[in-house]
Every structure is written in C-alpha cells, then in structure tokens.
Design a protein around this motif. Structure first.
Motif, mmCIF file in Angstrom:
data_model
loop_
_atom_site.group_PDB
_atom_site.id
_atom_site.type_symbol
_atom_site.label_atom_id
_atom_site.label_comp_id
_atom_site.label_asym_id
_atom_site.label_seq_id
_atom_site.Cartn_x
_atom_site.Cartn_y
_atom_site.Cartn_z
ATOM 1 N N ALA A 252 -10.561 -21.698 12.046
ATOM 2 C CA ALA A 252 -9.436 -21.638 11.154
ATOM 3 C C ALA A 252 -9.891 -21.658 9.774
ATOM 4 O O ALA A 252 -8.983 -20.633 8.734
ATOM 5 C CB ALA A 252 -8.950 -23.308 10.920
ATOM 6 N N ARG A 253 -11.571 -22.190 9.201
ATOM 7 C CA ARG A 253 -11.265 -22.173 7.633
ATOM 8 C C ARG A 253 -12.012 -20.407 7.340
ATOM 9 O O ARG A 253 -11.529 -19.698 6.499
ATOM 10 C CB ARG A 253 -12.636 -23.004 7.688
ATOM 11 C CG ARG A 253 -11.421 -24.166 7.048
ATOM 12 C CD ARG A 253 -12.391 -25.253 6.405
ATOM 13 N NE ARG A 253 -11.920 -26.289 6.653
ATOM 14 C CZ ARG A 253 -12.591 -27.670 6.412
ATOM 15 N NH1 ARG A 253 -14.077 -27.736 5.609
ATOM 16 N NH2 ARG A 253 -11.647 -28.899 6.248
ATOM 17 N N GLY A 255 -10.436 -17.790 8.675
ATOM 18 C CA GLY A 255 -9.403 -16.810 8.865
ATOM 19 C C GLY A 255 -8.864 -16.225 10.053
ATOM 20 O O GLY A 255 -8.098 -15.231 10.248
ATOM 21 N N ASP A 256 -9.616 -17.006 11.539
ATOM 22 C CA ASP A 256 -8.678 -16.391 13.004
ATOM 23 C C ASP A 256 -7.739 -18.076 13.826
ATOM 24 O O ASP A 256 -8.447 -18.533 13.645
ATOM 25 C CB ASP A 256 -10.025 -16.441 13.528
ATOM 26 C CG ASP A 256 -9.835 -15.961 14.827
ATOM 27 O OD1 ASP A 256 -8.949 -15.708 15.072
ATOM 28 O OD2 ASP A 256 -10.920 -14.878 15.009
ATOM 29 N N GLY A 257 -6.969 -17.914 13.056
ATOM 30 C CA GLY A 257 -6.085 -18.819 13.122
ATOM 31 C C GLY A 257 -5.890 -19.166 14.765
ATOM 32 O O GLY A 257 -5.827 -20.105 15.425
ATOM 33 N N GLU A 300 -5.045 -24.963 7.663
ATOM 34 C CA GLU A 300 -6.201 -24.419 6.852
ATOM 35 C C GLU A 300 -5.650 -23.254 6.432
ATOM 36 O O GLU A 300 -6.183 -21.918 5.517
ATOM 37 C CB GLU A 300 -7.275 -24.247 7.768
ATOM 38 C CG GLU A 300 -7.573 -25.753 8.186
ATOM 39 C CD GLU A 300 -8.062 -26.522 6.923
ATOM 40 O OE1 GLU A 300 -8.482 -25.588 5.911
ATOM 41 O OE2 GLU A 300 -8.349 -27.787 6.898
ATOM 42 N N ARG A 301 -5.187 -22.250 6.876
ATOM 43 C CA ARG A 301 -4.269 -20.619 6.505
ATOM 44 C C ARG A 301 -3.411 -20.871 5.407
ATOM 45 O O ARG A 301 -2.387 -19.792 5.565
ATOM 46 C CB ARG A 301 -4.032 -20.179 8.148
ATOM 47 C CG ARG A 301 -3.182 -20.498 9.349
ATOM 48 C CD ARG A 301 -3.103 -20.224 10.346
ATOM 49 N NE ARG A 301 -1.822 -19.621 10.926
ATOM 50 C CZ ARG A 301 -1.977 -20.273 11.994
ATOM 51 N NH1 ARG A 301 -3.189 -20.872 12.733
ATOM 52 N NH2 ARG A 301 -0.981 -20.557 13.168
ATOM 53 N N ASP A 303 0.104 -22.337 6.411
ATOM 54 C CA ASP A 303 1.102 -22.109 7.210
ATOM 55 C C ASP A 303 1.952 -23.351 6.810
ATOM 56 O O ASP A 303 1.605 -24.111 7.417
ATOM 57 C CB ASP A 303 1.139 -21.695 8.291
ATOM 58 C CG ASP A 303 2.296 -20.652 9.176
ATOM 59 O OD1 ASP A 303 2.886 -20.744 8.234
ATOM 60 O OD2 ASP A 303 1.918 -20.507 9.691
#
Length: 396
Positions: A252-253, A255-257, A300-301, A303
């Motif tokens: 998540a951190r 950038g890959d949710g 984390e993203r 959203d």
C-alpha cells in the motif's frame, strides 16, 4: 503551529526545489505536496518516508520528534533503557541477580513480559528485560546447540531480543533496536524452529517499512512466504498470515493498492483456516488485525471514501488488543480528515484516546491529523482545541 508540512516546505526550499520537483521525486501529485505543506492534509507515512529519503534525513525529523518527548509522552515512568543497553552488550559477561533461574522459570517470566507488551506497559517491560537477558545468557552458555534444552534456551533468547527491539523502538532508540534485531536474526536458526526465522524476517521488514524501502521489504517477505508455503499447522498459518499483513502495508505504501488487498485477502483466508492468533510473542494473526489492515490500505493511498466505507463495515473492539484497536481509530481519523468530515475525525481520535492514551499522544500521525483539522477551521471548537493541547500540538 509547526508540523511536518512546514518542515517539508523548509527542506524543499533549502534544496532549491519547486513543489513540482518534490512531487516528482516522491511520486505524488503537486496538489498533494501543496496541501501537506499548507497543513490542510495530514501526510501519510509513505509520503513522509519518501520526503525523508529525498532530503537525506530521518523521517522522525520531519515530525520534529525528540527522544525525550517520546519517553515523556509514552509513559510518565522512567524507562530503564541504559540498563537494557548494558544487558544487550553483556552477552559474554552476564551478571544475573539472585540465583540462576531455570528454563521453566524464565519461560514464565517471558510470558509475563509479553503480557506487559500487549498491555502497552512498556516502561515496566523495559525494567524486566535486562535481567531476563542476563539469566538467558547464562542458560544459553550452559546448554549445547542442537540439543532440546539448548534450542529451548535459544528460542527464549530470540523472544527476548525481539521484545528488546520493540521497547527500544518505542522509546526512540533506533540504534539499540537495530542491535537487538541483528541478534534475533542471528540466533533464530539455532532455535530448532524454522518459523522463528520467518518471524525475524517479519520483524526485519519493519526497518524497510520505516525507511520507505518498500520494494526491499516486499522481497524479504516474499522469500519468507515461499519458504513456509507448505506449512498448514496453526502456528505456521499464523506466521504466514502475519507476513501477508506486513506485506499488505508495504504494498500500500509502495503505491500498489490491489496487491495490498490481495495480501489482506490471503491473510484472512489463513486466519479462517485455523491460524494461531498469537503464534509467537509480539505477533497478531487475529481476524481483528486483518480487519484493521483491510481498513488501513485505502488510507495509505489517500482513498478516504473507501477507507471510511470499510470502517463502517467492521467492528474493532478487543480490550486485549489496545494497540491494534487504537491504531484503527487513528487510521479512521486520518480518513475522515481527508474526507472533509472534521467532527467524525475528532470522534475517531477521541475513540483512540480512550483505548490507548499513551500511544495516541505519542503517535506523530495523530498530531499531523490534529494540525490538519485546526488548519481547516477559522475558529476551532473547544473540543478540538482541548484535544490539541492534550496531544501536545503547540501554537494554538
């Protein structure tokens, strides 16, 4: 009211970068950099780590965290960090007090130490660990590697090193935490329990997480998961679930949710397949912890809509896991702040405070969330100002 955003802006200007240039270096939008610098959006741990890496500083410097503040905020009692430091370095000259303790007696003492950690009584834990180390150094020296007694003694020392790393980290001594971490990694193969090597890998991945080295941490965990992919016993399932949860945060951190959600789903499947909820000390493979991570991934993203939606679909209550429950409320406060609902954000902060006041008061992201809430109101409410004063946010 100086927060991380102000420090980021100062360092950016000292580096001679525009907001667009910092955004390019940290892989975020220029608008996010602008909002963080203005204090209107609380920075995520991933963004702070990326900024720290770009500026060449420790991420804690962006929060303005001082060791003295961490100790004072986390617990009013003095933590025996000097004694812990001495004990960790006395492996070849242990000085246990009183008579030598037997293996079963030390196991009972360590079980009590784990209870202190779970209850977040870290100052008391810091006072217990030095003598546990001294006694275990003697016991390890009196037992042979590869024997049942020797492996049990080394397994207890492995637990004690990991607890020591956690205490040192909590009280702002990363150098001491690093020493303890190196020790538990080194001794894990001598415990006769292959799972302990993967528990050490999970613990090590936290260093990559804090430094913003998400890809390196993910590779470490992927290797660990591969090595124990065939473990279907409760303890093996629990360790696998724990590895997946940490991998979810790293993804998540990074950038890959989608990948993060895959790891959370894998952890949930393992928990429901019968995983031991606490396979080793300082681990948590419970359904509750899976839910906490599931709700944290979208935060984390950035959203916020998905984060608060997920939060509304779970109930996070467990008196035995105050750290996890409080962390969930802290994440939800960030989500509501990003969503623009300041009242719900403050409610979430109060919920976290009721569960674990010391953790909340010492948590840097809590202060950043409070600063963002204050920045968004021309006339902050009395409740918000009161919480800000309690949390140590200055400049009101």
């Amino acid at each position: 009211m100086e927060g991380a955003g102000v420090r980021i802006a100062v360092l950016r200007k000292l580096a001679g970068w525009t907001q667009q240039q910092l955004a390019a270096r940290t892989f975020v939008s220029t608008s996010l950099v602008k909002k963080v610098e203005q204090g209107r959006t609380p920075p995520s741990p991933a963004f702070l780590a990326a900024c720290a890496k770009a500026f060449g500083v420790d991420a804690r410097e962006l929060h303005g965290v001082r060791v003295a503040d961490v100790v004072a905020d986390f617990h009013s009692e003095r933590a025996d960090i000097p004694e812990l430091r001495e004990a960790l370095h006395a492996f070849d000259d242990p000085q246990p007090s009183g008579r030598e303790l037997t293996g079963p007696e030390l196991r009972t003492a360590l079980d009590g130490a784990e209870e202190l950690r779970a209850a977040q009584r870290y100052a008391e834990l810091a006072r217990v660990l030095p003598q546990a180390l001294h006694h275990l150094f003697v016991l390890v020296g009196d037992t042979s590697p590869g024997t049942a007694d020797g492996e049990r003694a080394r397994a207890m020392l492995h637990d004690t090193y990991r607890l020591s790393a956690s205490v040192a980290g909590r009280f702002g001594h990363p150098d001491l935490a690093a020493v303890a971490s190196e020790r538990h990694v080194a001794i894990a193969p001598e415990t006769g329990d292959p799972l302990r090597q993967e528990v050490s890998a999970w613990h090590r991945s936290g260093q990559f997480l804090q430094a913003g080295h998400h890809a390196s941490g993910a590779r470490l965990l992927d290797r660990a998961l591969t090595r124990i992919a065939d473990r279907s016993d409760p303890r093996g399932l629990g360790v696998r679930a724990q590895l997946h949860l940490r991998a979810a945060v790293l993804a998540a951190r990074g950038g890959d949710g989608d990948r993060a959600d895959e790891h959370v789903r894998s952890a949930r499947e393992l928990v429901r397949a019968g995983a031991d909820a606490a396979p080793y000390c300082n681990t948590d493979a419970s359904e509750l912890n899976v839910d906490v991570h599931w709700c944290a991934v979208p935060v984390e993203r950035y959203d916020a809509t998905e984060a608060v939606s997920r939060g509304a679909r779970v109930t996070i209550v467990d008196p035995g896991r105050p750290e996890r429950v409080a962390r969930h409320h802290i994440d939800q406060a960030r989500a509501w702040a990003l969503h623009g609902d300041r009242d719900r954000a403050l409610d979430a902060l109060h919920s976290a405070r009721r569960v674990s006041p010391h953790q909340v008061r010492a948590h840097p992201s809590v202060r950043e969330t409070v600063r963002a809430l204050l920045a968004g109101e021309r006339r902050p409410s009395g409740g918000l100002k009161g919480f800000a004063r309690w949390a140590g946010v200055s400049g009101l």
